[in-house]
Enzyme design. Structure first.
Site, mmCIF file in Angstrom:
data_model
loop_
_atom_site.group_PDB
_atom_site.id
_atom_site.type_symbol
_atom_site.label_atom_id
_atom_site.label_comp_id
_atom_site.label_asym_id
_atom_site.label_seq_id
_atom_site.Cartn_x
_atom_site.Cartn_y
_atom_site.Cartn_z
ATOM 1 N N HIS A 171 48.357 33.360 44.618
ATOM 2 C CA HIS A 171 46.983 32.875 44.627
ATOM 3 C C HIS A 171 46.725 31.772 45.650
ATOM 4 O O HIS A 171 46.110 30.758 45.361
ATOM 5 C CB HIS A 171 46.565 32.401 43.229
ATOM 6 C CG HIS A 171 46.506 33.486 42.206
ATOM 7 N ND1 HIS A 171 45.937 33.304 40.965
ATOM 8 C CD2 HIS A 171 46.957 34.768 42.223
ATOM 9 C CE1 HIS A 171 46.037 34.425 40.254
ATOM 10 N NE2 HIS A 171 46.658 35.324 41.007
ATOM 11 N N TYR A 274 32.160 27.903 38.593
ATOM 12 C CA TYR A 274 32.116 29.317 38.241
ATOM 13 C C TYR A 274 32.961 29.667 37.005
ATOM 14 O O TYR A 274 33.089 30.827 36.657
ATOM 15 C CB TYR A 274 32.476 30.163 39.469
ATOM 16 C CG TYR A 274 31.349 30.097 40.473
ATOM 17 C CD1 TYR A 274 30.361 31.066 40.505
ATOM 18 C CD2 TYR A 274 31.215 29.013 41.333
ATOM 19 C CE1 TYR A 274 29.286 30.981 41.378
ATOM 20 C CE2 TYR A 274 30.145 28.902 42.207
ATOM 21 C CZ TYR A 274 29.180 29.892 42.218
ATOM 22 O OH TYR A 274 28.102 29.792 43.069
ATOM 23 N N TYR A 285 46.991 38.110 30.847
ATOM 24 C CA TYR A 285 47.851 39.284 30.942
ATOM 25 C C TYR A 285 48.621 39.556 29.657
ATOM 26 O O TYR A 285 49.016 40.691 29.387
ATOM 27 C CB TYR A 285 48.825 39.137 32.113
ATOM 28 C CG TYR A 285 48.152 39.214 33.464
ATOM 29 C CD1 TYR A 285 47.463 40.356 33.857
ATOM 30 C CD2 TYR A 285 48.204 38.139 34.347
ATOM 31 C CE1 TYR A 285 46.844 40.425 35.093
ATOM 32 C CE2 TYR A 285 47.583 38.200 35.587
ATOM 33 C CZ TYR A 285 46.907 39.350 35.954
ATOM 34 O OH TYR A 285 46.288 39.424 37.173
#
Length: 390
Positions: A171, A274, A285
């Site tokens: 990421h 956001y 996950y």
């Protein structure tokens, strides 16, 4: 160079209707309406060689040279007029592994008019730190091409660093966009799989940053009063942002990977949060629920949310005339979908209108100087493809 007579309608598993059943509107869960895709868009595809884990591509302004970064730390270019492939020297040392390595490449469009052969180049990459840590950086240098098969980067210096460096190799995000007025750099800074820092504006993980062209914080950023590095931040609450571009109205959009579900397309606004990881329309996950976005949750809302995910590689708004039906639409390179995903924008709303299957994981798509589409397949041996109307 190999020319293929292929069409969107005849590629394996072609979908000429929109795949919007998994998209959601901004009100937090309403299923978006499906819209038939145009049936007159057929691609003639030309191959221009293959590359080692290609990640990003950009045309040198004012030339036919298309530069391609390879994640392991190398860079090549293709002269798109005659097919010549060349190499680039002067690249930085990168921390290669996982999702890390050499990342994005960007140039200044205004330099297309320069008489000088030298151009400014921006690169992003993963940089090693102390104690098994690493982070994304952006560097600026000068590009010059002394021969038809060689180019060199000189005076490359790091102008921005993701803060802080942390463990892990995921990421990074590190996509770069130059503002339409040519004054600012916008850089996506992923959450580095640490999640909570995306809600902490004392760091730049999980953010979009807005910088001057020299990498310093731009004036007018929403958290300027908080000092460094908060003064770099434009928006926050993001996860793994792998696409960023401006639409024809000059508005900034980004697309990011959700966890298990919940990929998002967002209209990026100054000072907006956001929601990640407090809110997401995907789950962890391990199956742990994350509360979905709701109208009253206090966070900025996505324009589209995908579950199942599309796993975006990058995105680009189409501005050209070669494919008139695409003008103004957004094209997203799909990794999991192995397709180009097309999205129509209407004000601040968006809807998926088509998927064009490519048969391979697609890492990047951009528009060339004459309106042709240039596509990179993902992974070892990923091909460079030129798409034109049949």
């Amino acid at each position: 160079m190999k020319r293929l007579t292929l069409f969107a309608a005849t590629l394996p598993g072609a979908l000429l209707l929109a795949s919007c059943g998994s998209g959601y509107s901004t009100d937090g869960g309403t299923e978006a309406a499906s819209t038939p895709a145009p049936t007159d868009i057929e691609f003639a595809i030309t191959e221009h060689g293959s590359f080692n884990e290609p990640w990003a591509l950009a045309f040198l302004p004012g030339t036919d040279r298309l530069f391609i970064t390879e994640k392991s730390g190398t860079m090549k270019f293709v002269n798109t007029k005659d097919g010549t492939v060349g190499t680039v020297s002067g690249l930085p040392d990168v921390d290669y592994g996982g999702q890390g390595g050499l990342g994005d490449v960007a140039f200044l469009p205004r330099e297309a008019r320069l008489r000088s052969a030298m151009r400014t180049i921006y690169l992003s990459w993963a940089e090693a730190g102390e104690g098994d840590t690493r982070g994304a950086v952006v560097g600026r240098g000068n590009m010059i091409c002394p021969t038809t098969k060689t180019c060199a980067i000189s005076d490359l210096e790091v102008i921005w660093r993701q803060t802080p460096k942390v463990t892990g190799r995921g990421h990074y995000s590190h996509r770069i966009a130059v503002s339409p007025d040519g004054q600012y750099l916008f850089v996506t800074s992923g959450d580095r799989q640490k999640q909570e820092p995306a809600q902490d504006t004392s760091n730049t993980l999980g953010t979009v940053v807005r910088l001057n062209l020299d990498g310093t914080p731009a004036a007018g950023n929403p958290l300027a009063a908080q000092g460094s590095p908060s003064n770099e931040i434009w928006s926050w609450g993001h996860r793994n942002l792998l696409g960023i571009d401006f639409d024809s109205e000059g508005r900034l959009w980004e697309i990011e990977h959700g966890p298990a579900g919940g990929d998002e397309l967002n209209l990026v606004k100054k000072g907006q949060n956001y929601g990640w990881p407090v809110r997401s329309n995907g789950d962890q996950y391990n199956g742990t629920d994350i509360p979905d976005h709701t109208a009253d949750d206090g966070f900025a809302k996505f324009a589209i949310n995908w579950t199942p995910v599309i796993a975006p590689g990058n995105m680009a708004f189409y501005r050209g005339d070669l494919f008139p039906g695409l003008k103004g639409d957004l094209l997203i390179s799909g990794l999991k979908t192995e397709a180009l995903v097309r999205v129509a924008i209407d004000g601040e709303s968006a809807r998926e209108v088509a998927r064009y299957p490519m048969g391979k994981r697609i890492r990047s798509v951009i528009e060339g100087p004459d309106g042709a589409l240039w596509v990179l397949e993902d992974g070892e041996g990923g091909r460079l493809l030129e798409l034109r109307p049949k």
